[in-house]
Design an enzyme around this catalytic site. Structure first.
Site, mmCIF file in Angstrom:
data_model
loop_
_atom_site.group_PDB
_atom_site.id
_atom_site.type_symbol
_atom_site.label_atom_id
_atom_site.label_comp_id
_atom_site.label_asym_id
_atom_site.label_seq_id
_atom_site.Cartn_x
_atom_site.Cartn_y
_atom_site.Cartn_z
ATOM 1 N N ASP A 66 0.852 -1.190 0.000
ATOM 2 C CA ASP A 66 0.000 0.000 0.000
ATOM 3 C C ASP A 66 0.893 1.247 0.000
ATOM 4 O O ASP A 66 1.813 1.342 0.818
ATOM 5 C CB ASP A 66 -0.906 -0.023 1.231
ATOM 6 C CG ASP A 66 -1.989 1.045 1.163
ATOM 7 O OD1 ASP A 66 -3.091 0.728 0.705
ATOM 8 O OD2 ASP A 66 -1.700 2.186 1.579
ATOM 9 N N ILE A 67 0.641 2.177 -0.926
ATOM 10 C CA ILE A 67 1.429 3.407 -0.956
ATOM 11 C C ILE A 67 1.127 4.214 0.303
ATOM 12 O O ILE A 67 -0.036 4.504 0.611
ATOM 13 C CB ILE A 67 1.114 4.234 -2.220
ATOM 14 C CG1 ILE A 67 1.455 3.433 -3.483
ATOM 15 C CG2 ILE A 67 1.896 5.553 -2.208
ATOM 16 C CD1 ILE A 67 1.089 4.141 -4.772
ATOM 17 N N ASP A 105 -2.197 9.868 -10.269
ATOM 18 C CA ASP A 105 -2.295 8.766 -11.241
ATOM 19 C C ASP A 105 -0.918 8.380 -11.755
ATOM 20 O O ASP A 105 -0.604 7.191 -11.925
ATOM 21 C CB ASP A 105 -3.188 9.177 -12.412
ATOM 22 C CG ASP A 105 -4.664 9.207 -12.050
ATOM 23 O OD1 ASP A 105 -5.016 8.701 -10.961
ATOM 24 O OD2 ASP A 105 -5.458 9.727 -12.852
ATOM 25 N N HIS A 120 -4.631 15.017 -8.532
ATOM 26 C CA HIS A 120 -4.959 13.659 -8.985
ATOM 27 C C HIS A 120 -4.188 13.255 -10.236
ATOM 28 O O HIS A 120 -3.923 12.063 -10.447
ATOM 29 C CB HIS A 120 -6.464 13.528 -9.224
ATOM 30 C CG HIS A 120 -7.253 13.518 -7.946
ATOM 31 N ND1 HIS A 120 -7.370 12.402 -7.150
ATOM 32 C CD2 HIS A 120 -7.950 14.497 -7.315
ATOM 33 C CE1 HIS A 120 -8.105 12.675 -6.082
ATOM 34 N NE2 HIS A 120 -8.474 13.943 -6.160
ATOM 35 N N GLU A 180 -4.804 2.475 -4.087
ATOM 36 C CA GLU A 180 -3.346 2.586 -4.093
ATOM 37 C C GLU A 180 -2.684 1.308 -3.584
ATOM 38 O O GLU A 180 -1.527 1.308 -3.187
ATOM 39 C CB GLU A 180 -2.893 3.773 -3.239
ATOM 40 C CG GLU A 180 -3.167 3.646 -1.752
ATOM 41 C CD GLU A 180 -4.545 4.146 -1.337
ATOM 42 O OE1 GLU A 180 -4.722 4.454 -0.150
ATOM 43 O OE2 GLU A 180 -5.452 4.236 -2.198
ATOM 44 N N ASN A 191 -2.206 12.890 -3.035
ATOM 45 C CA ASN A 191 -3.194 13.461 -3.958
ATOM 46 C C ASN A 191 -3.579 14.881 -3.556
ATOM 47 O O ASN A 191 -3.724 15.760 -4.414
ATOM 48 C CB ASN A 191 -4.450 12.570 -3.996
ATOM 49 C CG ASN A 191 -4.392 11.527 -5.100
ATOM 50 O OD1 ASN A 191 -3.685 11.705 -6.092
ATOM 51 N ND2 ASN A 191 -5.120 10.442 -4.927
#
Length: 315
Positions: free
Chosen positions: A187-188, A204, A200, A231, A195
């Site tokens: 998981d980031i 991305d 965004h 994420e 963000n």
């Protein structure tokens, strides 16, 4: 950039198989005038070898040859890779019902009789090539559709649907073989803050970079990287024990860190990092693959609770 079927197409290659040199020369000259590339074989054995090397688009095959006749050659072609996908036009001096029936039984899709009527041969070759190309286009389109429904369009790694299919498949296989399967869930760290800080569009881009970094970290064809959701990314590792899974998880976390993607709002690091949960199990017969997901998810939760930018293992 996506590859189209037209970009994959090479000039049409016809393999002519006939023990008579004069017949081969006539066929070659007539078909070269139509713009086709030609390969020649004077017997069935050489034809089989050339087929494996060249993968021609169509085969013109003489029925009556010494040693291995066209019927036997055609029958053997059907058992080879791509053999059933390559049209065979039988050329025969026999026009009795038994010979015609036998030609179709061994896999020929059409036949012409000697002496060859050249306008008829030209039209039949043209028709068979068009049919073969249409079939290849349909197969290419089907493969592309299958790819699209299993790939996450943003990150270009596999999606959750493919993750579930593959994990279920490999879980059952590992249960039969009684060997371990490992799962990494990554998981980031503080991606929402990323963000909020960078927007965004850059969010991305960050997801794409992390996905490709993880994908580049795996080396075995059996290992599969997927976007698990948001994420979060997953790596399915069939036939992999705890030590192997932990080593790969360390490589992934280190590689993501080394990309040096700025993350000024992260409380743990000035660059993008990931937390990872790793789980390893030897599946029991008739058990559910959700077991390893639950363990990996629990390990990921513990990694986050311990401060993020780290790996936690559970078994």
């Amino acid at each position: 950039m996506k590859t189209t079927f037209a970009e994959n197409q090479a000039p049409t290659l016809i393999l002519i198989v006939d023990d008579e040199q004069f017949i081969r020369m006539q066929l070659r000259l007539a078909l070269e005038r139509e713009g086709y590339q030609i390969a020649e074989a004077e017997n069935g054995t050489k034809a089989l070898n050339l087929f494996q090397q060249l993968h021609p688009d169509i085969i013109l095959l003489d029925a009556i040859m010494p040693d291995m006749d066209g019927f036997e050659c055609c029958n053997r072609l059907q058992a080879m890779n791509f053999g059933q996908c390559t049209p065979v036009l039988m050329i025969t001096g026999l026009d009795d019902q038994e010979s015609v029936d036998r030609a179709f039984e061994v896999g020929a899709v059409d036949f012409v009789t000697k002496p060859i009527h050249w306008p008829v041969l030209r039209q039949r070759v043209k028709f068979l090539i068009e049919q073969s190309q249409l079939q290849k286009q349909l197969e290419f389109a089907h493969q592309e559709l299958q790819r699209l429904v299993t790939i996450d369009q943003l990150t270009q790694v596999y999606n959750r649907r493919r993750f579930d299919e593959y994990l279920a498949q490999e879980w059952q296989r590992m249960a039969r073989e009684q060997v371990p399967i490992s799962l990494i869930l990554g998981d980031i760290d503080y991606f929402k803050l990323y963000n909020d800080t960078y927007g965004h569009q850059l969010g991305d881009r960050c997801l794409q970079q992390v996905a490709q970094c993880i994908n580049n970290s795996i080396k075995r064809p059996a290992d599969l990287v997927a976007r698990y959701g948001g994420e979060e990314f997953s790596v399915i590792l069939p036939n992999t024990d705890m030590e192997g899974a932990m080593i790969l998880a360390e490589i992934i976390c280190s590689s993501v860190r080394k990309m040096d993607i700025p993350h000024s709002s992260s409380p743990v690091s000035p660059v993008v990092t990931i937390s990872a949960g790793v789980a390893t199990l030897i599946p029991k017969p008739n058990s559910d693959y959700q077991e390893v997901i639950l363990l990996a998810d629990k390990a990921l939760y513990q990694a986050k609770m311990a401060g993020r930018d780290r790996i936690q293992f559970m078994s």
